[in-house]
Design an enzyme around this catalytic site. Structure first.
Site, PDB file in Angstrom:
ATOM      1  N   LYS A 122       0.829  -1.203   0.000  1.00 32.16           N
ATOM      2  CA  LYS A 122       0.000   0.000   0.000  1.00 32.16           C
ATOM      3  C   LYS A 122       0.866   1.257   0.000  1.00 32.16           C
ATOM      4  CE  LYS A 122      -1.968   1.884   3.605  1.00 32.16           C
ATOM      5  NZ  LYS A 122      -2.806   2.182   4.787  1.00 32.16           N
ATOM      6  N   ASP A 141      -6.529   0.756   1.012  1.00 33.38           N
ATOM      7  CA  ASP A 141      -6.673   1.061   2.434  1.00 33.38           C
ATOM      8  C   ASP A 141      -8.067   0.657   2.878  1.00 33.38           C
ATOM      9  OD1 ASP A 141      -8.389   3.002   1.442  1.00 33.38           O
ATOM     10  OD2 ASP A 141      -7.590   4.607   2.718  1.00 33.38           O
TER      11      ASP A 141
END
Length: 211
Positions: A122, A141
């Site tokens: 991420k 997320d």
């Protein structure tokens, strides 16, 4: 509507809805600033991170300054964010690795970025997309995870599998944008506790609207 047909509609509508929004809510000047800010943002709001980073970057002006600092010193400077001790160690150790192995530059590939302390896919996706304009993947997320499920784009709960599902149906040139658009929409309208269906520009194509 099939997911592959739904995605262009989602992108078009959310781009119009959030046309003035920056690619990332994190404030930064360099890819290294963005790397530090993204590490700090784990389980901490971007608003809080943006309160911390101006003073932090004035005190530590770049990779060498962070690498030379003690973790406990950095921790004191970021103690208003969650998990500040662990994040301080990650930031300092990442700076050391950047100095010693990458000539002080933040890498431009996923494979190299994820070798840095405190950096998983991420964070790497955010740095590549917003810092360098490189789309190697889609940052997943909590907002992207939730909206992908609600919109019927993925049935998975694992972020890696969700990313793989999205990469199959979202044009690569939009990978960075897509993540940020879902994040903005998740914060403004499709909130976890109280989604505002009446204000949602995706309501007519969202399966969760009927539940």
């Amino acid at each position: 509507m099939r997911s592959c047909d739904k995605v262009p509609v989602i992108i078009k509508r959310l781009k119009k809805e959030y046309s003035g929004a920056p690619l990332t809510a994190l404030a930064f000047s360099t890819p290294f600033d963005l790397l530090v800010a993204t590490i700090l943002s784990a389980q901490t709001t971007d608003v809080q991170v943006n309160k911390v980073t101006p003073g932090l970057f004035r005190k530590y002006s770049g990779v060498d300054a962070f690498a030379a600092a003690r973790p406990e010193q950095i921790a004191r400077d970021i103690n208003s964010v969650n998990f500040f001790n662990n994040k301080a160690k990650s930031i300092r150790n990442a700076a050391v690795m950047l100095r010693d192995r990458f000539d002080g530059a933040v890498p431009r590939t996923m494979e190299e970025l994820v070798t840095l302390p405190g950096v998983a896919r991420k964070t790497a996706n955010i740095v590549l997309s917003s810092g360098y304009g490189i789309n190697e993947g889609i940052a997943v997320d909590t907002h992207v995870k939730r909206l992908s499920f609600l919109l019927g784009l993925s049935k998975h709960t694992d972020p890696v599998k969700i990313e793989q599902d999205l990469m199959r149906i979202v044009p690569q040139k939009e990978w960075g944008n897509f993540s940020h658009l879902l994040i903005y929409h998740g914060r403004a309208v499709c909130q976890a506790r109280r989604p505002d269906h009446a204000a949602c520009v995706l309501a007519d194509i969202c399966p969760s609207r009927k539940t």
